[in-house]
Design a protein around this motif. Sequence first.
Motif, PDB file in Angstrom:
ATOM      1  N   GLN A 171      -4.215 -28.682  28.256  1.00 10.50           N
ATOM      2  CA  GLN A 171      -3.536 -28.187  29.449  1.00 10.50           C
ATOM      3  C   GLN A 171      -2.467 -27.139  29.146  1.00 10.50           C
ATOM      4  N   LEU A 172      -1.548 -27.424  28.257  1.00 10.00           N
ATOM      5  CA  LEU A 172      -0.393 -26.533  28.083  1.00 10.00           C
ATOM      6  C   LEU A 172       0.242 -26.718  26.712  1.00 10.00           C
ATOM      7  N   VAL A 187       5.441  -9.232  21.305  1.00 11.53           N
ATOM      8  CA  VAL A 187       6.410  -9.454  22.382  1.00 11.53           C
ATOM      9  C   VAL A 187       7.488 -10.375  21.823  1.00 11.53           C
ATOM     10  N   GLU A 188       8.739  -9.993  21.985  1.00 13.14           N
ATOM     11  CA  GLU A 188       9.842 -10.816  21.508  1.00 13.14           C
ATOM     12  C   GLU A 188      10.506 -11.540  22.667  1.00 13.14           C
ATOM     13  N   GLY A 189      10.990 -12.744  22.392  1.00 11.71           N
ATOM     14  CA  GLY A 189      11.662 -13.508  23.433  1.00 11.71           C
ATOM     15  C   GLY A 189      12.274 -14.774  22.873  1.00 11.71           C
ATOM     16  N   ALA A 190      12.962 -15.521  23.740  1.00 13.55           N
ATOM     17  CA  ALA A 190      13.639 -16.751  23.334  1.00 13.55           C
ATOM     18  C   ALA A 190      12.698 -17.951  23.328  1.00 13.55           C
ATOM     19  N   PHE A 191      11.748 -17.976  24.263  1.00 11.26           N
ATOM     20  CA  PHE A 191      10.781 -19.083  24.284  1.00 11.26           C
ATOM     21  C   PHE A 191       9.516 -18.639  24.998  1.00 11.26           C
ATOM     22  N   ALA A 192       8.455 -19.402  24.772  1.00  8.18           N
ATOM     23  CA  ALA A 192       7.155 -19.050  25.348  1.00  8.18           C
ATOM     24  C   ALA A 192       6.471 -20.298  25.889  1.00  8.18           C
ATOM     25  N   LEU A 193       5.820 -20.143  27.020  1.00  9.18           N
ATOM     26  CA  LEU A 193       4.966 -21.185  27.599  1.00  9.18           C
ATOM     27  C   LEU A 193       3.530 -20.705  27.519  1.00  9.18           C
ATOM     28  N   ILE A 194       2.638 -21.616  27.170  1.00 13.43           N
ATOM     29  CA  ILE A 194       1.229 -21.273  26.979  1.00 13.43           C
ATOM     30  C   ILE A 194       0.395 -22.208  27.834  1.00 13.43           C
ATOM     31  N   GLY A 195      -0.467 -21.657  28.675  1.00 11.13           N
ATOM     32  CA  GLY A 195      -1.269 -22.485  29.566  1.00 11.13           C
ATOM     33  C   GLY A 195      -2.760 -22.266  29.399  1.00 11.13           C
ATOM     34  N   ASN A 196      -3.493 -23.371  29.317  1.00  9.32           N
ATOM     35  CA  ASN A 196      -4.951 -23.325  29.437  1.00  9.32           C
ATOM     36  C   ASN A 196      -5.324 -23.512  30.904  1.00  9.32           C
ATOM     37  N   GLY A 197      -4.577 -24.369  31.586  1.00 13.53           N
ATOM     38  CA  GLY A 197      -4.685 -24.510  33.031  1.00 13.53           C
ATOM     39  C   GLY A 197      -3.501 -23.838  33.705  1.00 13.53           C
ATOM     40  N   GLY A 198      -3.455 -23.925  35.017  1.00 18.10           N
ATOM     41  CA  GLY A 198      -2.413 -23.237  35.766  1.00 18.10           C
ATOM     42  C   GLY A 198      -1.140 -24.033  35.962  1.00 18.10           C
ATOM     43  N   LEU A 199      -1.225 -25.376  35.865  1.00 22.46           N
ATOM     44  CA  LEU A 199      -0.097 -26.229  36.226  1.00 22.46           C
ATOM     45  C   LEU A 199       0.799 -26.526  35.033  1.00 22.46           C
ATOM     46  N   LEU A 238      -6.049 -18.044  26.926  1.00 19.58           N
ATOM     47  CA  LEU A 238      -4.752 -18.652  27.126  1.00 19.58           C
ATOM     48  C   LEU A 238      -3.890 -17.723  27.969  1.00 19.58           C
ATOM     49  N   ASP A 239      -3.148 -18.296  28.898  1.00 22.30           N
ATOM     50  CA  ASP A 239      -2.171 -17.530  29.660  1.00 22.30           C
ATOM     51  C   ASP A 239      -0.805 -17.777  29.031  1.00 22.30           C
ATOM     52  N   VAL A 240      -0.098 -16.713  28.715  1.00 22.86           N
ATOM     53  CA  VAL A 240       1.145 -16.812  27.950  1.00 22.86           C
ATOM     54  C   VAL A 240       2.269 -16.140  28.731  1.00 22.86           C
ATOM     55  N   ILE A 241       3.387 -16.850  28.860  1.00 24.81           N
ATOM     56  CA  ILE A 241       4.578 -16.279  29.483  1.00 24.81           C
ATOM     57  C   ILE A 241       5.696 -16.313  28.449  1.00 24.81           C
ATOM     58  N   VAL A 242       6.253 -15.150  28.153  1.00 25.14           N
ATOM     59  CA  VAL A 242       7.345 -15.034  27.196  1.00 25.14           C
ATOM     60  C   VAL A 242       8.627 -14.723  27.963  1.00 25.14           C
ATOM     61  N   PHE A 243       9.652 -15.535  27.723  1.00 22.24           N
ATOM     62  CA  PHE A 243      10.926 -15.392  28.411  1.00 22.24           C
ATOM     63  C   PHE A 243      11.942 -14.803  27.438  1.00 22.24           C
ATOM     64  N   GLU A 244      12.637 -13.768  27.886  1.00 17.56           N
ATOM     65  CA  GLU A 244      13.534 -13.025  27.005  1.00 17.56           C
ATOM     66  C   GLU A 244      14.770 -13.831  26.611  1.00 17.56           C
ATOM     67  N   LYS A 245      15.317 -14.649  27.542  1.00 12.59           N
ATOM     68  CA  LYS A 245      16.566 -15.364  27.287  1.00 12.59           C
ATOM     69  C   LYS A 245      16.429 -16.821  27.718  1.00 12.59           C
ATOM     70  N   PRO A 253      10.698 -25.677  17.313  1.00 11.53           N
ATOM     71  CA  PRO A 253       9.716 -26.707  17.656  1.00 11.53           C
ATOM     72  C   PRO A 253       8.620 -26.215  18.591  1.00 11.53           C
ATOM     73  N   VAL A 254       7.466 -26.861  18.459  1.00  7.99           N
ATOM     74  CA  VAL A 254       6.272 -26.570  19.258  1.00  7.99           C
ATOM     75  C   VAL A 254       5.828 -27.865  19.922  1.00  7.99           C
ATOM     76  N   GLU A 255       5.405 -27.782  21.170  1.00  5.56           N
ATOM     77  CA  GLU A 255       4.822 -28.945  21.851  1.00  5.56           C
ATOM     78  C   GLU A 255       3.465 -28.596  22.416  1.00  5.56           C
ATOM     79  N   VAL A 256       2.584 -29.591  22.439  1.00  8.04           N
ATOM     80  CA  VAL A 256       1.284 -29.427  23.087  1.00  8.04           C
ATOM     81  C   VAL A 256       1.046 -30.636  23.991  1.00  8.04           C
TER      82      VAL A 256
END
Length: 205
Positions: free
Chosen positions: A42-43, A94-106, A124-131, A172-175
Amino acid sequence: MNLFARELDLPIHDLRECWEVIEGGTTRDVDLFSANGQGFVQLAGVGFDAQIIEETSWERKKKYGPLSYVISALSVAGKAQPLLRVIPESGDVVEGAFALIGNGGLYGPAYKVFRRASNTDGLLDVIVFEKQGLIDIIRYLSGIGLGKVEKMKGVTYLQTRSLRVECEEAVPVEVDGELAGTTPVDFLPMEKCLRVFAPPPGASV
């Protein structure tokens, strides 16, 4: 939150209806990905949300319940942020403070965070947040609530078949809500899909 069940439109609070889905015999093949060899469906997250999971002790969960994650989030938001290097298949960093990775949308409490995501498209859908300061997190959450996070300043949204995330420090990484080591981390497609009983897309249960 049973995000994967919600992603598949499974009944959330009715085991009898779930059994009827199984008896119906309809299956779907769902993409699987791995993070440094650990599979997820999922994510995943690198940085902020994984840090929250890391900081939320079992004792705190027992004492405060869901509020324990809010307490941890406030603590993490007050710390110095890492600088991640997110490298998709294209090679564009792409540089940023943290990233969320989604296989699904939720993600999170059943929010549609990854608005282009499909768990059958091989991406994979990836959102990178700068701060990740407190004000920034509040701003990002408001964008998620309004369904406009990918259009916000300081946010990069991309799709890729594989991904590498690096940092000079161990982040740290979470799945699927479980800790899965630290950076560097490679997100890769797995050879086989997961076959699940589920209603046909768009069906009501």
